[in-house]
Design an enzyme around this catalytic site. Structure first.
Site, mmCIF file in Angstrom:
data_model
loop_
_atom_site.group_PDB
_atom_site.id
_atom_site.type_symbol
_atom_site.label_atom_id
_atom_site.label_comp_id
_atom_site.label_asym_id
_atom_site.label_seq_id
_atom_site.Cartn_x
_atom_site.Cartn_y
_atom_site.Cartn_z
ATOM 1 N N GLU A 118 0.833 -1.203 0.000
ATOM 2 C CA GLU A 118 0.000 0.000 0.000
ATOM 3 C C GLU A 118 0.870 1.257 0.000
ATOM 4 O O GLU A 118 0.599 2.218 -0.725
ATOM 5 C CB GLU A 118 -0.925 -0.008 1.213
ATOM 6 N N GLU A 140 -4.023 -9.936 3.074
ATOM 7 C CA GLU A 140 -4.966 -9.621 4.140
ATOM 8 C C GLU A 140 -6.180 -10.541 4.168
ATOM 9 O O GLU A 140 -6.679 -10.896 5.244
ATOM 10 C CB GLU A 140 -5.448 -8.168 4.013
#
Length: 715
Positions: A118, A140
């Protein structure tokens, strides 16, 4: 405040920001990082006039490890508002970085997973080392979460909704650098750190007006937005595909990822971040994410950190006796880990067939680009396929992988001792007591169980079984091998079936017993899928073959009777016997079982099941069907803990998920008990209801009842 970002400005005006959290082995996205990033971005903004560009790199082995799971584990629904505010604040700092007005480059010198990717996506250019050990991706979803710091929004805007979901977000894929380059989330590959930093500076010099593509006027998301006719036509298929993949299991993360991606693509960037954040917060404060984080991160780490002892000579040369499916696969993973392997069978042809298993896997790896021809040849050179017992001379460890016959195994042990008298000996048995097998060796203290799971190259678990006379040093050396193979160990004490085989047998028996009750086979399969099992129970039975549980049952019954006990048949026994003896349907390997097969491929449930067992009982609660499977395994696990077969809650949870497919959303067999509605008292009450309806196998054990009365949990 602990500063986690080091600042270094060169004469060329390029600021190098080195991620370096003091006292940690990896950089994580926690409060200290958030404060450091805020301060760093503010300084960049204040000194912007003298800054030509920014390079972000890492002082750690990994680039950035992602979110702080310790903090996430403590979140509750009451923390939702504060958690959402923290996420918004972090996103705002990252957004300020990418809109700084000068080029920002990510110099990725290690794995960038989750929050690391990210952060890299918020940079205008990404360069990664050409190192096959580096992984790039968003794992995730495998922990019940979604990328909550802009990962969903930026990936969708860079790649498009379909590509982002299929290849990066929904399944948690981890890509190697070359794959990431091909997909477009990485822009350059560098051979070494010096080349990477040089390329970063060169790109900054060549792109002084750098900006994100989606910040440029007229930019369109690849493939269009949901308002685009082409994408709009595809959208209805996405939920259907997701439902097919999840099979009704209670995994909310993929659903939230899909919603965040589609909804976020319909609005501007800032509202998209808000949408992503709300879906993230719902997951992060929920029960399922905590179950999965605890089991698949913390419990797995605990299981893998066992004492392998100091001063033991390292294992260098391993023999595998029995070159069948399991033996061949064990030889492969040992050779892949750098060990010299002797693969022995009764004939040279059988041994070579076993080695051919490694050839096939390695050829596929070369074809995929995950291994070079030189690496393939090096692994194969470490495997000696032989029929000659004398080739075992000098090995450090022998792993026996012959048929599940105590007499045959003990004959093999006697032969081994003739040529390798000082070697440790391990059996890959899945059910036979290690203490009984050790009667066939002269040094039972050097005998241990090593239960591998099929397919060995993919399954991450090894069950290490300690016999009554297994020495601590032997156990430690066995654990050293598990670590060398990069597998996760659980350690259990000796018992017929140990932990994993004993517990999975209760699951398969429960599913088969439902057939005896006249419950439709399709309903049974659907119930096990919606409970979260990776394979429906009858399909799993076919894969295991029906003859195996029958053989185990017969041996167990004989042992019980020989010990003066009384054997009580299970309702599943008659079903299995009829399938084998009356119908000649022993499972997939025999070409027919609970399912029909065409060319070895499952072709639907066998219609004859209805005639054989009924299939008209529609009165049983579907919720009961799901919970019967979950409860029976959890209760048997408590019994294993009560009897000392299991010695830790961690081993129960890790072993159940990684070894026998207990649904990951539960956090494992004992965490399922902890998190059941009402805690342990609620579980006990429900178990008693199931016992009254379906039999005393659901009676809660004394250990469970005692802990429930004391208000305790399995910790």
């Amino acid at each position: 405040m602990v500063n986690t970002i080091r600042w270094e400005r060169g004469d060329d005006g390029v600021v190098v920001l080195t991620l370096d959290h003091p006292g940690r082995s990896a950089n994580v996205m926690n409060d200290e990082f958030g404060a450091s990033l805020e301060a760093t971005v503010s300084r960049l903004e204040s000194e912007r006039a003298g800054i030509a560009g920014v390079i972000i790199t890492s002082a750690k082995k990994t680039f950035f490890a992602g979110g702080d799971l310790d903090s996430l584990l403590r979140l509750t629904p009451a923390d939702a508002e504060a958690a959402d505010a923290d996420t918004r604040s972090l996103k705002h700092a990252v957004r300020r970085l990418e809109t700084l007005g000068c080029p920002v480059v990510a110099a990725i010198n290690g794995s960038a997973l989750g929050g690391g990717l990210e952060l890299a996506l918020a940079c205008h250019h990404r360069i990664v080392l050409d190192d096959p050990a580096i992984e790039i991706g968003f794992p995730e979803v495998t922990l019940g979460l979604l990328p909550g710091c802009g990962g969903v929004v930026r990936t969708v805007r860079l790649l498009g909704v379909a590509d982002a979901l299929a290849n990066w977000l929904l399944r948690g894929q981890r890509h190697r650098p070359q794959d990431a380059l091909a997909h477009g989330l990485v822009d350059e590959i560098a051979a070494d750190v010096a080349g990477m930093m040089g390329a970063a500076r060169a790109w900054i010099a060549a792109n002084p007006e750098a900006a994100q593509p989606y910040d440029r006027k007229g930019y369109r998301i690849p493939g269009g937005t949901p308002a685009s006719p082409a994408l709009a036509a595809q959208l209805p298929a996405l939920p259907a595909t997701l439902r097919k993949h999840l099979k009704g299991a209670p995994y909310p993360a993929p659903r939230n990822i899909l919603a965040a991606a589609v909804e976020g693509a319909q609005v501007d960037l800032d509202p998209a971040f808000v949408i992503e954040g709300r879906y993230f917060t719902e997951l992060a404060t929920g029960r399922i994410a905590k179950n999965m984080i605890k089991a698949l991160f913390f419990d797995v780490q605990a299981a893998g950190s066992r004492d392998t002892g100091d001063g033991h000579p390292p294992l260098q040369r391993v023999a595998v006796v029995g070159a069948g499916m399991m033996g061949a696969a064990i030889a492969y993973v040992c050779a892949r880990a750098g060990l010299q392997v002797v693969l022995k069978d009764v004939t040279a042809e059988a041994a070579l067939r076993g080695k051919a298993y490694s050839v096939r896997l390695l050829d596929k790896a070369v074809a995929r680009g995950t291994a070079t021809p030189q690496q393939r040849d090096a692994v194969l050179a470490r495997i000696l396929a032989t029929e000659d017992l004398a080739d075992l001379a000098g090995v450090d460890l022998v792993i026996e992988a012959v048929f599940e016959d105590p007499t045959l195994k003990q004959k093999v042990y006697a032969e081994i001792e003739q040529v390798a008298p000082d070697a440790l000996v391990a059996s890959n048995t899945s059910t036979l007591p290690i203490t009984m097998l050790a009667e066939g060796v002269s040094r039972p203290e050097d005998f241990v169980g090593l239960h591998f799971f099929s397919p060995v190259d993919k399954m991450p678990l090894i069950e290490v079984i300690r016999g009554e006379r297994t020495a601590e040093a032997t156990l430690q050396r066995a654990l050293g091998l598990v670590a060398r193979l990069r597998k996760t160990p659980i350690v259990v004490n000796d018992s017929r079936g140990f932990f994993t085989s004993r517990v999975i047998g209760t699951f398969t028996n429960e599913g088969v017993a439902m057939l005896a009750e006249g419950i439709p086979a399709a309903t049974i399969e659907q119930a096990s899928s919606q409970a979260g099992y990776p394979a429906p129970v009858l399909a799993l039975m076919d894969e295991l073959t029906l003859t195996l549980p029958r053989k185990i049952r017969q041996e167990t019954a004989a042992a019980v009777v020989a010990a003066g006990g009384v054997w009580t048949p299970h309702a599943a026994d008659a079903v299995i016997d009829r399938m084998i003896d009356e119908c000649g349907r022993p499972g997939r390997s025999g070409g027919a079982g609970f399912y029909d097969y065409r060319d070895g491929t499952r072709a639907g449930l066998w219609p004859g099941l209805r005639d054989l067992f009924g299939g008209t009982n529609l009165d049983v609660s579907f919720e009961d069907l799901k919970e019967r499977m979950l409860f029976v395994e959890a209760i048997e696990s408590v019994r294993c803990l009560e009897k000392g077969v299991l010695t830790s809650v961690v081993d129960a949870n890790v072993g159940s998920i990684l070894g026998i497919g207990y649904p990951a959303w539960t956090g494992g067999v004992l965490q399922y008990v902890n998190q059941y509605e009402g805690g342990l008292p609620g579980f006990v009450a429900r178990a008693r209801v199931l016992a009254e309806r379906y039999g005393d196998r659901f009676d809660p054990p004394a250990l469970l009842c005692d802990k429930a009365e004391r208000g305790e949990r399995f910790e």
